[in-house]
Every structure is written in C-alpha cells, then in structure tokens.
Design an enzyme around this catalytic site. Structure first.
Site, PDB file in Angstrom:
ATOM      1  N   ARG A  71       0.811  -1.224   0.000  1.00 23.21           N
ATOM      2  CA  ARG A  71       0.000   0.000   0.000  1.00 23.21           C
ATOM      3  C   ARG A  71       0.840   1.267   0.000  1.00 23.21           C
ATOM      4  O   ARG A  71       0.418   2.304  -0.493  1.00 23.21           O
ATOM      5  CB  ARG A  71      -0.998  -0.034   1.159  1.00 23.21           C
ATOM      6  CG  ARG A  71      -2.066  -1.126   0.953  1.00 23.21           C
ATOM      7  CD  ARG A  71      -3.004  -1.263   2.122  1.00 23.21           C
ATOM      8  NE  ARG A  71      -2.368  -1.640   3.355  1.00 23.21           N
ATOM      9  CZ  ARG A  71      -2.130  -2.892   3.748  1.00 23.21           C
ATOM     10  NH1 ARG A  71      -2.500  -3.895   2.998  1.00 23.21           N
ATOM     11  NH2 ARG A  71      -1.546  -3.126   4.894  1.00 23.21           N
ATOM     12  N   GLU A 106       5.355 -11.482  15.290  1.00 21.85           N
ATOM     13  CA  GLU A 106       4.870 -12.085  16.528  1.00 21.85           C
ATOM     14  C   GLU A 106       5.466 -13.480  16.733  1.00 21.85           C
ATOM     15  O   GLU A 106       5.862 -13.844  17.822  1.00 21.85           O
ATOM     16  CB  GLU A 106       3.343 -12.157  16.486  1.00 21.85           C
ATOM     17  CG  GLU A 106       2.721 -12.538  17.810  1.00 21.85           C
ATOM     18  CD  GLU A 106       1.201 -12.473  17.762  1.00 21.85           C
ATOM     19  OE1 GLU A 106       0.587 -12.878  18.751  1.00 21.85           O
ATOM     20  OE2 GLU A 106       0.634 -12.027  16.744  1.00 21.85           O
TER      21      GLU A 106
END
Length: 185
Positions: free
Chosen positions: A67, A104
C-alpha cells in the site's frame, strides 16, 4: 498545511472503512481501499502531503510493499522525483540488500535494490534524501527495517510518513527517523 483541519481529518477518516475481526478475531482492520476510490478524500490527502514535502529537498520517495506503493508513487509524481519500492523478500529482480524484522512468531524480511538511489560506488557529496511512505504505522517492525535499508544502501531516510498511526501499539518508538502521521488513532 502540515496538519489537517478537523473537517479534512474527518473527510479522510470517514473514507476509511473498518473491517472487524480481519485478519483474525479482535483486529479492527483499517481498509484504505475506500479512501482510494473516494476521489475527493484522496485528493485532499495527496494535496496535504505534496504541500508538506514540496520544499523539503527530498530526492526520492520510497514506498513499502504494497500500500505504500500507492501513496508513495503518487506523491513522488506530484513532487517530480523518483519512486523506489521496498519489497517483500524475493520480489525484486536485480541485486538487493535485505533487512530482517521481528514478527509475533518469527521473522520476515524486506529488500531494496542495491542501486535504488544511484550507483552505490559513486562518490557523492551528500547522500540522497529519501522520504519513506506507508499507509499504516502499527508496531513499527516493517517500517523501521525499511528505514534501515535506505541507510544501508547509502541514502539518508529523512522521515517516515504514514497515513494512519495506531498510537496504542507504540510503533513510533521503534523508528530511528522522524515520524509524521497524517492521522493518529
């Protein structure tokens, strides 16, 4: 116009759709596709960014996959300067430099062409001044890796610009360059 008026801010916020529980339960995903297909909101945003960076002696805009490519390439065009993509590993066709960042559960990498800002072996008086652009600053892992990459290939990442910042995730703290967020949530 370094800051939006309340009306401009509201126009941008109203044009961004929130998708609950995407990509997993509990996440409130900020979908910028609705900003992109709203010509009035998109124009307002891009005029703001163009005005902010017009006189900052930026040589290139670098956008983070994917993006950041949209906002970064439009801004580069408006400023009359080059655009450089920062891609996910394995997507660029020529010689690259990579930078890892923590996820994560594990790591990922972003890459940039080694000559993205000119010949890395050429003597330059000053390094190319680069603005890093992406749509969202969350935890800061990808953006901080991208900023390090820009410096690694001999340019100077002078600022990182985001359309939205999720301030509660403290991504700004990972950044080693100044950060500008159009809207902080």
């Amino acid at each position: 116009m370094d800051t939006f008026s309340p009306e401009q801010r509201e126009k941008i916020l109203e044009s961004i759709r929130t998708i609950p529980d995407f990509p997993k339960p509990g996440i409130q995903f900020k979908d910028i596709t609705t900003l992109l297909n709203n010509p009035d909101a998109f124009k307002t945003l891009m005029e703001h960014l163009e005005e902010r960076y017009r006189d900052r002696q930026i040589d290139y805009v670098a956008g983070i996959d994917a993006r950041g490519f949209i906002f970064g390439s439009v801004l580069a065009d408006r400023l009359g300067i080059g655009f450089v993509p920062v891609r996910k590993k394995g997507k660029l066709p020529s010689t690259t430099v990579a930078e890892k960042y923590a996820l994560e559960y594990g790591f990922d990498e972003v890459e940039i062409h080694i000559d993205a800002f000119g010949d890395p072996n050429a003597c330059r008086e000053t390094p190319a001044r680069v603005l890093l652009v992406d749509d969202l600053l969350a935890t800061g892992g990808t953006a901080s890796a991208a900023a390090r990459l820009i410096d690694k290939v001999g340019a100077d990442c002078v600022e990182a610009c985001f359309i939205l910042e999720l301030g509660f995730l403290n991504g700004r703290e990972k950044m080693e360059v100044p950060v500008y967020s159009v809207i902080e949530l």
